[in-house]
Design an enzyme around this catalytic site. Sequence first.
Site, mmCIF file in Angstrom:
data_model
loop_
_atom_site.group_PDB
_atom_site.id
_atom_site.type_symbol
_atom_site.label_atom_id
_atom_site.label_comp_id
_atom_site.label_asym_id
_atom_site.label_seq_id
_atom_site.Cartn_x
_atom_site.Cartn_y
_atom_site.Cartn_z
ATOM 1 N N GLY A 1 -24.442 -21.216 35.554
ATOM 2 C CA GLY A 1 -25.579 -21.326 36.470
ATOM 3 C C GLY A 1 -25.124 -21.645 37.885
ATOM 4 O O GLY A 1 -25.776 -22.397 38.604
ATOM 5 N N SER B 1 -24.944 -19.817 40.573
ATOM 6 C CA SER B 1 -25.438 -19.019 41.696
ATOM 7 C C SER B 1 -26.712 -19.572 42.331
ATOM 8 O O SER B 1 -27.251 -18.979 43.260
ATOM 9 C CB SER B 1 -25.683 -17.573 41.246
ATOM 10 N N GLY C 1 -25.842 -25.837 40.902
ATOM 11 C CA GLY C 1 -24.661 -25.080 40.493
ATOM 12 C C GLY C 1 -23.866 -24.585 41.686
ATOM 13 O O GLY C 1 -22.630 -24.557 41.662
ATOM 14 N N THR D 1 -31.249 -21.205 25.904
ATOM 15 C CA THR D 1 -30.521 -21.199 27.173
ATOM 16 C C THR D 1 -29.939 -22.562 27.535
ATOM 17 O O THR D 1 -28.790 -22.668 27.974
ATOM 18 C CB THR D 1 -31.454 -20.736 28.310
ATOM 19 N N TYR E 1 -46.578 -25.642 20.165
ATOM 20 C CA TYR E 1 -45.559 -25.573 21.217
ATOM 21 C C TYR E 1 -46.043 -26.219 22.513
ATOM 22 O O TYR E 1 -47.191 -26.063 22.920
ATOM 23 C CB TYR E 1 -45.192 -24.109 21.492
#
Length: 314
Positions: A36, A38, A42, A135, A191
């Site tokens: 990450g 970019s 990060g 992720t 959820y």
Amino acid sequence: MWFFGSKGPSGFSSSSTAEEVTQGIDGSALTAIVTGASSGIGVETTRVLALRGVHVVMAVRNVDAGRNVKEAILKEIPGAKIDVMELDLSSLASIRKFASQYQSSNLPLNLLINNAGVGTPFMLSHDGIELQFATNYLGPFLLTDLLSETMKKTARESNIEGRIVNVSSIGHRFTYSEGIRFNKINDESGYSSWYAYGQSKLATILHAKELSRRLKEDGVEITANSLHPGAILTNIMRHNGFMNGFFHLIGKYFLKSIPQGAATTCYVALHPQVKGVSGEFFMDSNISTPSSMAKDVDLAKKLWDFSFTLINPK
């Protein structure tokens, strides 16, 4: 959090920047992967590591964006050692391809910084796994596992301690009542995007805890720690229009800047004070205390075994 800039035992605080916590450190013997890299913290993590002489491999989903960041850093730091490689942490195939390409490069690996993260409504990854869990946690879990032998070899041959750094969040405290919904990871019923995010960040801390235990058991000179970077104005909530707008509206008044947000990552990755420290949770460049669930050894072991069933489906 060390409020209003008051210093913790490390000598640093919530107002310390990544440059400040790495001042005077020579990282020229080190090679790091930053996921990450970019966007958000990060980018600053990459810049400051490069500033300290570290050879940084930017592992990014958007290669063009990564190359633009690399060019910008090279303008500021002409001697910076930076490579850009494609990696989509929501795809197990992409992770395996990245790891294979990295191993083929014969580069050493001293630092693995699992920084990339997302905050999304309910979605499934390429592999049919809830996207935030895939992720933020499972992708880094697989990446770490695939690169572990490279890190062990580097630590042995260089006689330099390897460090694995998982960027988690204080949001790990706000998860489902059971912590990890092992039987409902991909279930949309019940959820909550907030709890799912918290679940994924709880998992990153448990991963570092169990990994640390296993590395110590193996007698390997590699540490594994997790951290909360602080509340920072980044694009992680880009999928949630209302919250993204809200944070950008009020963020400048109480959130950390990106240089402050990258500080704890850079501190845990580079600072001599952290040598030999493993299995800890850091905040504001100081050791902190995570939730009781994040310290649950049995939950960490169960998650470890569960994760291998996900990355190696029958």
